[in-house]
Design a protein around this motif. Structure first.
Motif, PDB file in Angstrom:
ATOM      1  N   ALA A  13      68.093 -22.178  62.660  1.00  0.00           N
ATOM      2  CA  ALA A  13      69.113 -21.965  61.396  1.00  0.00           C
ATOM      3  C   ALA A  13      68.476 -21.996  60.204  1.00  0.00           C
ATOM      4  O   ALA A  13      68.619 -21.170  59.379  1.00  0.00           O
ATOM      5  CB  ALA A  13      70.272 -23.010  61.555  1.00  0.00           C
ATOM      6  N   ALA A  14      67.712 -22.867  59.849  1.00  0.00           N
ATOM      7  CA  ALA A  14      66.767 -22.753  58.515  1.00  0.00           C
ATOM      8  C   ALA A  14      66.084 -21.597  58.327  1.00  0.00           C
ATOM      9  O   ALA A  14      65.906 -21.047  57.373  1.00  0.00           O
ATOM     10  CB  ALA A  14      65.952 -24.130  58.292  1.00  0.00           C
ATOM     11  N   HIS A  15      65.423 -21.127  59.259  1.00  0.00           N
ATOM     12  CA  HIS A  15      64.449 -19.937  59.214  1.00  0.00           C
ATOM     13  C   HIS A  15      65.388 -18.727  59.111  1.00  0.00           C
ATOM     14  O   HIS A  15      64.990 -18.026  58.442  1.00  0.00           O
ATOM     15  CB  HIS A  15      63.395 -19.738  60.430  1.00  0.00           C
ATOM     16  N   ARG A  16      66.427 -18.802  60.031  1.00  0.00           N
ATOM     17  CA  ARG A  16      67.237 -17.618  59.757  1.00  0.00           C
ATOM     18  C   ARG A  16      67.825 -17.539  58.372  1.00  0.00           C
ATOM     19  O   ARG A  16      67.964 -16.328  57.951  1.00  0.00           O
ATOM     20  CB  ARG A  16      68.410 -17.866  60.835  1.00  0.00           C
ATOM     21  N   ASP A  17      68.410 -18.464  57.878  1.00  0.00           N
ATOM     22  CA  ASP A  17      68.595 -18.633  56.360  1.00  0.00           C
ATOM     23  C   ASP A  17      68.048 -18.101  55.491  1.00  0.00           C
ATOM     24  O   ASP A  17      68.193 -17.221  54.543  1.00  0.00           O
ATOM     25  CB  ASP A  17      69.305 -20.126  55.998  1.00  0.00           C
TER      26      ASP A  17
END
Length: 151
Positions: A13-17
């Protein structure tokens, strides 16, 4: 979760965001050529709505549509690999809304975060392998159906 974030679920999620912070919304009217095979590849898209036809120029013949992409699909991988030239062409089959990403900015992000870079490259390589196999099958079918010159 948007279609773009759903299509990038291979990323934490952090990379996607972080990647989505680079996205901008674009619209392509039906029948718009999005890019041409052999032209400079400097961006990619995640389709939010509509459909895109991927095609190849076949010498001595018309363009051959090799695949249709839709909601959540990644459009464009050539921006990642030198010489950064499109290997396919793409045309909006219907009105298309998409998230657009600048290839140079995403490559820089990947350089600064090797984990993100590896995961994104692996994801795109899997797409690349599948699309090349689809294109190969489609071209073999075209040649079998219509005959190849000189065969």
């Amino acid at each position: 979760m948007t279609s773009a974030t759903r299509s990038l679920t291979v990323l934490p999620a952090a990379h996607r965001d972080t990647l989505m912070e680079l996205a901008r919304d674009v619209v392509f009217p039906q029948d718009t050529r999005i890019f041409e095979e052999g032209a400079s590849a400097d961006r990619f898209w995640v389709i939010r709505s509509g459909a895109v036809a991927l095609d190849l120029n076949v010498p001595g013949r018309r363009r051959v549509t090799v695949e249709y992409l839709g909601i959540g699909d990644l459009l464009g991988w050539s921006w990642l690999f030198p010489p950064h030239e499109w290997h396919f062409g793409a045309e909006a089959f219907s009105p298309v809304r998409a998230h657009e990403f600048d290839g140079t900015a995403v490559r820089a992000l990947c350089e600064n975060d090797p984990v993100l870079g590896f995961m994104l490259t692996r994801y795109i390589a899997e797409i690349l392998a599948r699309r090349l196999e689809v294109a190969r099958t489609k071209l073999l079918d075209q040649y079998a159906r219509h005959g190849a010159p000189g065969l």
